[in-house]
Motif scaffolding. Structure first.
Motif, short mmCIF file in Angstrom:
data_model
loop_
_atom_site.label_atom_id
_atom_site.label_comp_id
_atom_site.label_asym_id
_atom_site.label_seq_id
_atom_site.Cartn_x
_atom_site.Cartn_y
_atom_site.Cartn_z
N PHE A 239 0.84 -1.20 0.00
CA PHE A 239 0.00 0.00 0.00
C PHE A 239 0.87 1.25 0.00
N LYS A 271 -6.45 -1.92 -5.86
CA LYS A 271 -6.80 -0.50 -6.01
C LYS A 271 -7.00 -0.12 -7.48
N ASN A 272 -6.05 -0.49 -8.33
CA ASN A 272 -6.09 -0.06 -9.73
C ASN A 272 -6.75 -1.06 -10.66
N TRP A 288 2.57 4.91 -7.38
CA TRP A 288 1.35 5.36 -6.70
C TRP A 288 1.03 6.82 -6.98
#
Length: 300
Positions: A239, A271-272, A288
């Motif tokens: 993360f 996330k993506n 990120w």
């Protein structure tokens, strides 16, 4: 007079060209479809595990795993935690301390194709402890409050059986075809998750998920992913702010044999919703705070 029609030779040439172009495109199409399916299965596994921890916490005075009664009284912490959350999971096989029957045997590779034994290795020891922290996080405060409430209701302080061995791993396979291993390295889950941001997150263990079980490719970041167990929360590895950074531990090409390379792709994939790191290099093309796709225009 010549008719306006293709000759047999011309048709065959066109068909050959189309077939050749399709052959070139096929690996990309297959990889994209495979990546999409793996991410879908990863999300399902995350949701199932997170729900299991939350439901188990409700059964145990909303306490974190180390404070659940069965875990406190057990010397094998990973086994005790897994048996508790298993009540809220659809389990096919409980393999216990052996990966055999749940995970592929000696067939795992890092994202850049290096053999790895990370699935069967013990969790790394931690030098970052909660008692050394000067500013407890909100998660820690909640844990302390719940523990105090439990002690008040039961008129007795909590007692903990020492972890023996200190490091333990417990393996299961799920009915949906995935496999899960939980690894712990302490009695009271009193570690802190190393991060580059200012938040302090308790660390109770790590969880590795193979979303399609023993089936290929058995590769970190492709069908094998990692989570931190922080109280009752699953935090995906890599993360933004994780000391185990995406930029250095989700590398398609690297000369160094990092045995964990690929596990830090977990947060990115969730996330993506892509595996662009399989096409271009994390940390240079992807980041990120930069591009999330290989074909995105360079940022000025």
């Amino acid at each position: 007079m010549r008719k306006n029609a293709f000759t047999l030779a011309e048709v065959l040439i066109v068909m050959a060209l189309v077939g050749f172009m399709f052959t070139l495109m096929l690996p990309t199409l297959v990889q994209k479809q495979s990546s999409t399916k793996s991410i879908e299965n990863l999300k399902k596994a995350q949701d199932a595990l997170q729900t299991a921890f939350e439901m188990t916490a409700k059964d145990n005075h909303n306490l974190p795993p180390q404070d659940w009664a069965s875990v406190r009284s057990s010397s094998n912490k990973s086994d005790a935690i897994m048996k508790e959350i298993a009540k809220h999971l659809q389990i096919m096989s409980y393999c216990g301390e052996s990966s055999k029957g749940c995970f592929a045997q000696n067939k795992y590779k890092t994202l850049n194709g290096i053999n790895t034994s990370i699935i069967t290795k013990d969790m790394e020891p931690s030098n970052l402890k909660i008692e050394n922290s000067l500013t407890p996080s909100s998660d820690m405060s909640i844990s302390n409050q719940d523990q105090a409430g439990w002690e008040e209701v039961n008129n007795a302080p909590m007692e903990y059986t020492e972890a023996s061995p200190e490091f333990s791993s417990t393996y299961i396979s799920l009915l949906d075809g995935g496999s899960v291993v939980l690894k712990t390295n302490s009695t009271k889950c009193d570690n802190l998750l190393p991060s580059t941001d200012t938040l302090e997150r308790p660390l109770c263990g790590v969880i590795y998920v193979d979303v399609n079980g023993q089936s290929i490719p058995n590769m970190l970041g492709v069908d094998v992913f990692g989570f931190y167990l922080s109280n009752n929360n699953l935090v995906p590895m890599g993360f933004y702010g994780d000391d185990f950074a995406f930029d250095y531990n989700c590398l398609r090409e690297t000369p160094k044999a990092r045995e964990t390379n690929g596990l830090a792709c977990t947060a990115w994939a969730l996330k993506n919703k892509n595996m662009e790191y399989r096409k271009c290099q994390a940390g240079t093309r992807l980041s990120w705070t930069g591009a999330t796709r290989c074909d995105a225009p360079p940022q000025k």
